[in-house]
Design an enzyme around this catalytic site. Structure first.
Site, PDB file in Angstrom:
ATOM      1  N   ARG A 166       0.686  -1.215  -0.125  1.00  0.00           N
ATOM      2  CA  ARG A 166       0.168   0.139   0.274  1.00  0.00           C
ATOM      3  C   ARG A 166       0.843   1.384   0.093  1.00  0.00           C
ATOM      4  NH1 ARG A 166      -2.512  -3.444  -1.064  1.00  0.00           N
ATOM      5  NH2 ARG A 166      -4.465  -4.190  -0.318  1.00  0.00           N
ATOM      6  N   SER A 215     -10.438   0.015   3.678  1.00  0.00           N
ATOM      7  CA  SER A 215      -9.485  -0.407   4.809  1.00  0.00           C
ATOM      8  C   SER A 215      -8.813   1.068   5.432  1.00  0.00           C
ATOM      9  CB  SER A 215      -8.387  -1.354   4.431  1.00  0.00           C
ATOM     10  OG  SER A 215      -8.847  -2.479   4.122  1.00  0.00           O
ATOM     11  N   GLU A 285      -4.155   3.964   6.369  1.00  0.00           N
ATOM     12  CA  GLU A 285      -4.105   3.813   4.951  1.00  0.00           C
ATOM     13  C   GLU A 285      -4.882   4.709   4.238  1.00  0.00           C
ATOM     14  OE1 GLU A 285      -4.826  -0.521   3.464  1.00  0.00           O
ATOM     15  OE2 GLU A 285      -5.790   0.306   1.852  1.00  0.00           O
TER      16      GLU A 285
END
Ligand SMILES: Cc1cc2nc3c(=O)[nH]c(=O)nc-3n(C[C@H](O)[C@H](O)[C@H](O)COP(=O)(O)OP(=O)(O)OC[C@H]3O[C@@H](n4cnc5c(N)ncnc54)[C@H](O)[C@@H]3O)c2cc1C
Length: 292
Positions: A166, A215, A285
């Site tokens: 990520r 998320s 995130e």
């Protein structure tokens, strides 16, 4: 800038451009017509004016005070998806990821069906190294094209993107305009079945019909963020109209009239409780832009 062909609008609301449906306006919103228009705009924009870019807003909180400077949103001129050289797909960065997976399936190209599970656009996938079901953008990318803050077009190989989980190490000012993905020859029926399975699994495990940002936190090495959040007693926790999803506790939900501050405060509360419970620091995130 008389040569501009795209739309430049002052004081534009951004809330409806995000999944959370919260946040203040952009001081200016620019929707370039194509890459040359974007490059021309950035080359002429005074260096002190900040620039931010939004995709489909599926991993984004826009803060309540809005975003100073210019927010760029890519539109139709960046939406093309086409098959090249048999097993490659070239995609504009405003194309939704799902369009890439569909084009690959129709051309019997395997290896890109994971994009079916990510509700963003290609630009967001490049920046976030979006991934699902065991594959991520870095596994499929050959090269990405973009424009820097000075308006220069640049091309990044997969290695130049310095990908990790990520994370993309390409310079922060790059606005990606195009991606070239590599798949492999496959069977269209099998790929369609795989995509159906992804659709079913998402519906069963994620609050995909809610106002959410996906998320919230990255999985710390060796841990699942949702398990740490659950263990810290945060499932269902609320701040105002923001709630930790009952279905998947690494997702935050806007129950209706949450502010960006409610959502961010809820996220910070979760981080504090997880730290107290397990000693682990959760890292956001979700990207947050603008002023409170
Ligand atoms: C229900 C749900 C499920 C999700 N499931 C997954 C999943 O399984 N896997 C996963 O990885 N993610 C998942 N996400 C998160 C999200 O979809 C991905 O991170 C996606 O890649 C974000 O793309 P976007 O277009 O929405 O980007 P945005 O949310 O608009 O932006 C995210 C970041 O990308 C940057 N960005 C966007 N476009 C560009 C561009 N053209 N050039 C440079 N930077 C750009 C923005 O500046 C920002 O920093 C999920 C989200 C939701 C709501």
């Amino acid at each position: 800038m008389p040569s501009l062909r795209g739309r430049l609008m002052a004081n534009q609301s951004l809330a409806e451009l995000t999944w959370f449906r919260v946040g203040g306006p952009a001081q200016a919103l620019f929707m370039p017509e194509d890459e040359a228009d974007l490059a021309d705009f950035l080359a002429h924009l005074p260096a002190e004016i900040p620039v931010a870019v939004v995709g489909l807003g599926s991993n984004l909180i826009v803060r309540d005070g809005g975003v100073p400077g210019v927010v760029i949103r890519l539109g139709r001129g960046f939406g093309e998806v086409r098959v090249e050289d048999g097993s490659r797909i070239r995609a504009g960065t405003a194309a939704p990821d799902v369009k890439v997976s569909r084009a690959a399936q129709e051309a019997a190209i395997a290896g890109l069906s994971f994009f079916r599970g990510i509700p963003g656009a290609v630009g967001g996938a490049l920046r976030m190294n979006g991934g699902a079901y065991g594959r991520e953008t870095k596994d499929a990318l050959i090269e990405a094209r973009g424009v820097d803050r000075q308006g220069r077009v640049r091309v990044f190989s997969n290695g130049d993107m310095q990908y990790s989980y990520r994370h993309c190490g390409a310079p922060d000012d790059i606005i990606f305009t195009q991606a070239l993905f590599q798949g492999a020859p496959g069977d269209a029926v099998e790929i369609a079945a795989e995509m159906d399975k992804i659709t079913e699994s998402r519906e069963a495990t994620q609050p995909i019909k809610s106002r959410t940002g996906g998320s919230t936190f990255k999985n710390p090495p060796g841990h699942k963020a949702w398990q740490l959040i659950d263990a810290a007693g945060c499932r269902g926790l609320k701040v105002g109209e923001a709630q930790v999803s009952q279905m998947h506790c690494n997702f935050l939900i806007n129950l209706g009239s949450a502010s960006a501050a409610d959502i961010e405060t809820l996220g910070e509360t979760v981080r504090r409780r997880v730290k107290e419970h397990s000693g682990i620091d959760l890292e956001w995130e979700i990207k947050r832009i603008g002023v409170a």
